[in-house]
Enzyme design. Structure first.
Site, short mmCIF file in Angstrom:
data_model
loop_
_atom_site.label_atom_id
_atom_site.label_comp_id
_atom_site.label_asym_id
_atom_site.label_seq_id
_atom_site.Cartn_x
_atom_site.Cartn_y
_atom_site.Cartn_z
N LYS A 111 19.24 11.92 -13.34
CA LYS A 111 18.52 11.00 -12.95
C LYS A 111 18.14 9.65 -13.79
O LYS A 111 18.14 8.48 -13.46
CB LYS A 111 17.04 11.49 -12.42
N LYS A 194 29.89 17.86 0.97
CA LYS A 194 29.20 18.49 1.90
C LYS A 194 28.25 17.09 2.50
O LYS A 194 28.06 16.15 1.84
CB LYS A 194 28.05 19.27 1.26
N LYS A 197 22.34 12.67 2.00
CA LYS A 197 22.12 11.41 2.13
C LYS A 197 22.71 10.24 1.18
O LYS A 197 22.85 9.22 1.49
CB LYS A 197 20.50 11.28 2.08
#
Length: 330
Positions: A111, A194, A197
């Site tokens: 992050k 997979k 979002k």
């Protein structure tokens, strides 16, 4: 019954990957365990969402959970920020967690790379807030994906360290609840990995028929089978995987035979897949819209969920205060 807790960040709509992964397992678990499900709006603050987005996103996720079949009478659903006890435990856990441990967490490092101008303290202490979400209910199982395993180990470490520091056997060490080995992993429409979002390769449960058709028709394919009964490449196997969960077995068999005799036409396969995805999503979409339109009901469900969650959380916190030495004086 063993207690289970799990949360989801309100960062967008649920997609087919969520449905066939976490949500279907939540539905099964609500009949087998003492479950608490929450919407992690405090966690979302690490990315500085707008105030109006926080409430709207929480309502969206709640509507979708309900539409998918989570029963709030069996498994209370609450909004994280409606249970302030979580923050007090978060404070206590932070006092016993070391900077080096938090800096080594893989998700923090990822992050920090993704948002270098917003490496805030909440991002650093995300694992201890997650630990507080779990330990405040003394949960023993937490359904998570494998990408959360390091955070789960931090939660176990927080439980062990608290018990060791204060010489008690109070917090159980929560175990990751991985879904069955044969659980379906829904692939994305971009031909790899997979559905997710961040990859922008999703079919959302709220998508209308036109949107679904447009997305499916753009799905990645190849030049077709080169020989009878040849193995399917990943991009084609992905489409068949999606078809297996939304289409009738005879439909899958029909196109499988077309692949094996080299007569398959991808346009036909995609049209049928789009129709079957729409048939699957339509009743869920209608329920989502109905729940979302009744904001009073959503608030009532969230309030009842928070009441049950606070009852559990407060019982834990009262004992934690006694163990640490904070005795009530007023």
């Amino acid at each position: 019954m063993e207690k289970v807790v799990s949360g989801i960040r309100p960062t967008g709509n649920l997609h087919l990957g969520n449905y066939f992964g976490a949500v279907t397992n939540f539905i099964k678990m609500q009949d087998q365990y003492d479950c608490l499900f929450f919407i992690a709006d405090w966690h979302s603050l690490t990315t500085h969402p707008k105030p109006q987005d926080i409430q709207q996103s929480a309502n969206t996720i709640l509507s979708e959970y309900l539409a998918c079949g989570i029963d709030p009478e069996k498994a209370p659903i609450y909004v994280q920020s409606d249970v302030p006890e979580v923050l007090e435990l978060y404070l206590y856990l932070n006092m016993n967690t070391y900077l080096g441990e938090l800096e080594r967490v893989t998700t923090f490092k990822e992050k920090a790379r993704q948002q270098p101008d917003n490496v805030n303290a909440g991002l650093l202490t995300y694992p201890t807030l997650m630990a507080s979400d779990i330990l405040i209910h003394r949960a023993v199982k937490v359904p998570v994906g494998k990408d959360q395993e390091q955070n789960m180990e931090m939660a176990r470490k927080c439980a062990r360290r608290f018990n060791n520091i204060y010489g008690v056997d109070f917090f159980p060490e929560p175990q990751s609840f991985h879904f069955t080995a044969n659980a379906v992993k829904i692939p994305g429409l971009d031909g790899s990995g997979k559905m997710g979002k961040s990859q922008d390769n999703c079919i959302y449960l709220k998508d209308d028929a036109k949107t679904i058709r447009k997305k499916v028709m753009k799905a990645v394919t190849d030049c077709g089978p080169q020989a009878p009964n040849s193995p399917k490449p990943e991009v084609i196997e992905n489409l068949f995987t999606l078809m297996r969960v939304v289409s009738k077995p005879e439909t899958v068999q029909f196109f499988d035979e077309k692949w094996n005799d080299c007569s398959i036409r991808y346009g036909d396969l995609k049209k049928q897949l789009a129709e079957d995805v729409e048939a699957f999503c339509a009743p869920i979409r209608e329920k989502i819209q109905a729940y979302a339109a009744d904001t009073d009901n959503l608030r009532a469900i969230a309030r009842r969920g928070a009441e049950k969650a606070r009852e559990s959380a407060n019982a834990t916190l009262q004992e934690v205060r006694q163990i640490i030495g904070f005795h009530k004086t007023v």
